[in-house]
Scaffold this motif. Structure first.
Motif, short mmCIF file in Angstrom:
data_model
loop_
_atom_site.label_atom_id
_atom_site.label_comp_id
_atom_site.label_asym_id
_atom_site.label_seq_id
_atom_site.Cartn_x
_atom_site.Cartn_y
_atom_site.Cartn_z
N SER A 14 2.39 6.27 -2.60
CA SER A 14 2.35 6.51 -4.05
C SER A 14 2.88 7.89 -4.39
O SER A 14 2.81 8.81 -3.57
CB SER A 14 0.92 6.43 -4.56
OG SER A 14 0.43 5.14 -4.38
N GLN A 69 2.02 -3.31 -2.44
CA GLN A 69 2.15 -2.74 -3.77
C GLN A 69 0.80 -2.77 -4.50
O GLN A 69 0.44 -1.83 -5.20
CB GLN A 69 3.23 -3.47 -4.58
CG GLN A 69 4.62 -3.24 -4.04
CD GLN A 69 5.71 -3.68 -5.01
OE1 GLN A 69 6.53 -4.51 -4.66
NE2 GLN A 69 5.72 -3.15 -6.22
N HIS A 75 5.53 4.19 -6.96
CA HIS A 75 5.38 4.06 -5.51
C HIS A 75 6.66 3.51 -4.90
O HIS A 75 7.52 2.98 -5.60
CB HIS A 75 4.18 3.18 -5.15
CG HIS A 75 4.26 1.78 -5.72
ND1 HIS A 75 3.97 1.49 -7.04
CD2 HIS A 75 4.59 0.61 -5.16
CE1 HIS A 75 4.10 0.19 -7.26
NE2 HIS A 75 4.49 -0.37 -6.13
N GLU A 123 4.10 2.02 2.67
CA GLU A 123 4.22 2.20 1.22
C GLU A 123 3.45 3.46 0.84
O GLU A 123 2.43 3.77 1.47
CB GLU A 123 3.63 0.97 0.51
CG GLU A 123 3.99 0.82 -0.95
CD GLU A 123 5.41 0.27 -1.19
OE1 GLU A 123 6.06 -0.20 -0.24
OE2 GLU A 123 5.85 0.33 -2.35
N HIS A 128 7.12 0.07 -11.20
CA HIS A 128 5.66 0.09 -11.38
C HIS A 128 5.29 -0.17 -12.84
O HIS A 128 4.12 -0.11 -13.20
CB HIS A 128 5.07 1.41 -10.90
CG HIS A 128 5.52 2.60 -11.70
ND1 HIS A 128 6.76 3.18 -11.51
CD2 HIS A 128 4.91 3.30 -12.69
CE1 HIS A 128 6.89 4.19 -12.35
NE2 HIS A 128 5.79 4.28 -13.08
N ARG A 154 9.75 1.24 -6.05
CA ARG A 154 9.42 -0.02 -6.72
C ARG A 154 9.32 0.17 -8.22
O ARG A 154 9.05 1.27 -8.71
CB ARG A 154 8.09 -0.59 -6.22
CG ARG A 154 7.81 -0.38 -4.78
CD ARG A 154 8.80 -1.08 -3.88
NE ARG A 154 8.39 -0.90 -2.48
CZ ARG A 154 9.09 -1.27 -1.44
NH1 ARG A 154 10.28 -1.81 -1.61
NH2 ARG A 154 8.65 -1.08 -0.23
#
Ligand code: ASP
Length: 586
Positions: free
Chosen positions: A243, A205, A528, A241, A491, A489
């Protein structure tokens, strides 16, 4: 398996054992490997099966009597057809042999601790103790190659999709993903500890905050949890992961990698993976990792029993499964099923045999509780469950989730095909709840991990109905195994604080534990999301192995011991002093 043909060997040999064939007849070759088998023919002739990682080839040798199993040899000779009647169809090299052999012993071997190539007959503890010998077997060589093929396919897919491979630290700090962590004492800062990462969750992250855009890593994760067939202390995940993406984007990235891996391993690219909501999975299969290879779905007979006078069925949910042809199960088996259901947390289990009814052609139920149900209720159960003459209906009346989960487990107990049977059935499970039940103090527990973004439509439910809040998280399931999970997630620091608060993580604690993450969110964190799936599990399923230990080169036992190295072991007194550690005997 899409194997690349082995390159021509260099060094001591000119050919690999498993590649010698008819086309080589008449040529001189030199192979190296281990003596897999030796058979004497008279006094001066011996047949040696020489094995390397590609297979076995038969070598005919004059007077090779000093050679024993697992000796390391270099054999030079001329390839020839085997005499008629001695061709071995079971062997890739079975049409030929190497004749007039000159054998050089490169190393001797003590008698091996077990007979190689007798799978299933060797105690696993012995295999693990002598893993370096066990790895020579065809099965292990095949599994290790399959694993490498899968890793390579995953990398191909990730690179093609624009992901950047990034390594994250192994000496890390605690992260709240639910598992107990391994601690590593710091020598420089006595009394301080690193933690081995449960996963690179926070690091990836932070990489998003760092503008990496798309990250992946074939990452080792460490969790100090009780071991099971599909768990090890350390395991390998494809961790990714990205974005500026939504749930569907992440699922597409993962689907491509898994499809590529599956295709490389099996030659067949799986069809697009279907999606199912978490509630539907619980409702129909009693599990958030449904095995879709067989039906035996849960049916809801609550409506049929809405007005029932039978106390045991006056529950929020009454669910049933049908065991086809199960009516002939004897009393002992039925009692065992009832016990099993109780053990799983149900108040009870009611079994009903589907029998012929009084009216010609009609069906009825025979059961110790049949007399408490009206004929309409019994007929309603049969009709709703689509049960047929000779079937067994199993009913659990309880809280909805309990009824579903207990029957979900019985469904697996009674109907699940063997691990290597049937088609591969991938399914995405979506719309998980954000919180999964509450702890002893009534606080919600994170279903995935506390960095998971709530569903935007459910933010209003946060205060009053936290357990109804859906998460933007998703699992990938294959044949009843959870391959992995992921989420969009949080953010934004404000939402993250709300979730921490709901989980009972106070501001100060959040600052102390994840201050660096919350701090990073102050400097422009992009939206993301990501995912991680277990490569050990995927490879085991592709290899048709029940246990992930079969696809790990150097695994640990169920109790976490490494039988080969003896780990975990003791440190010397000097090391302990250096680390400032005193052992407290239990
Ligand atoms: N870090 C999570 C796990 O290991 C997966 C993810 O959310 O990416 O389960």
């Amino acid at each position: 398996m899409n194997e690349v043909a082995p390159p021509s060997p260099a060094g001591l040999r000119t050919r690999y054992c498993g590649t010698v064939g008819i086309a080589d007849v008449g040529t001189e070759v030199c192979v190296c490997g281990w003596v897999a088998r030796r058979r004497e023919h008279g006094e001066h002739l011996a047949f040696l099966d020489v094995r390397d990682h590609t297979g076995v080839v038969q070598c005919v040798v004059d007077g090779a009597s000093t050679l024993r199993s697992e000796y390391v040899v270099k054999v030079t000779g001329t390839v020839r057809r085997r005499p008629e009647g001695t061709v071995n169809d079971q062997l890739v090299t079975g049409e030929v042999e190497i004749g007039d052999c000159l054998v050089e012993t490169l190393n001797e071997s003590e008698p091996p601790p077990f007979v190689l190539g007798a799978p299933g007959q060797v105690d696993e503890a012995v295999r693990l103790r002598y893993r370096y010998v066990d790895l020579r077997t065809e099965r292990m060589q095949r599994n290790l190659r399959l694993r490498a093929v899968v890793n390579a396919a995953i990398r191909r897919s990730m690179e093609r999709q624009g992901f950047l491979e990034l390594e994250t630290p192994l000496l890390w700090t605690p992260t709240p993903e639910g598992a107990r962590e391994f601690a590593v004492p710091s020598r420089h800062q006595r009394g301080a500890f690193y933690v081995l990462p449960q996963s690179p969750q926070i690091a990836k992250q932070l990489a998003m905050v760092g503008g990496v855009d798309r990250y992946y890593q074939i990452a080792r994760c460490m969790r100090d949890e009780d071991l099971r067939a599909d768990r090890q202390f350390e395991f390998t995940q494809l961790d990714l992961e990205a974005s500026f993406v939504g749930e569907a984007d992440v699922r597409a990235f993962v689907s491509d990698a898994v499809a590529e891996a599956t295709e490389s391993a099996t030659g067949e690219r799986p069809a697009a993976f279907p999606e199912m909501t978490w509630s539907e999975a619980i409702d129909r299969y009693g599990s958030d990792k449904p095995d879709l290879r067989f039906a035996m779905e849960l049916v809801d007979v609550t409506p049929v029993l809405r007005a029932t006078q039978f106390k045991a069925f006056m529950a929020p949910a009454v669910k049933a499964i049908v065991l086809e042809g199960g009516a002939d199960l004897g009393r002992a088996r039925l009692d065992a099923l009832v016990e099993r259901a109780r053990g799983l947390g149900a108040k009870g289990l009611v079994w009903m045999r589907v029998v012929a009814g009084e009216v010609q052609g009609a069906l009825d139920l025979e059961s110790p509780v049949a007399k408490f149900l009206t004929p309409e209720e019994r007929a309603g159960i049969v009709a709703t469950a689509l049960a047929r003459l000779g079937d067994l209906v199993l009913v659990v009346a309880d809280e909805h989730r309990t009824a579903c989960e207990v029957l979900g487990q019985l469904r697996l107990d009674l109907g699940r095909p063997p691990v290597d049977a049937g088609p591969r059935r991938f399914v995405w499970i979506v719309d998980f709840p954000l919180f999964d039940g509450t702890d002893d103090e009534g606080r919600p527990q994170a279903a995935h991990h506390p960095f998971t973004m709530p569903h935007p439509d459910d933010l209003e439910l946060f205060a009053d109905e936290p357990l109804a809040v859906r998460a933007q998280s998703y699992d990938l399931v294959l044949n009843g195994w959870e391959l992995g999970s992921g989420s969009i997630r949080i953010h934004r620091a404000d939402i993250q604080r709300r979730v921490f608060a709901a989980l009972g993580i106070a501001d100060e604690e959040a600052q102390a534990r994840f201050g660096f993450l919350l701090g990073a969110f102050r400097y422009g964190a992009p939206p993301h999301g990501g995912f991680a799936f277990g490569i050990d599990r995927l490879v085991a399923l592709l290899a048709g192995e029940e246990n992930i230990r079969e696809v790990i080169a150097f695994p640990k036992t169920q109790s976490g011991s490494d039988l080969m190295t003896g780990a975990p072991g003791k440190l010397s007194q000097r090391q302990l002093v250096e680390l400032g550690i005193r052992i407290v005997e239990p």
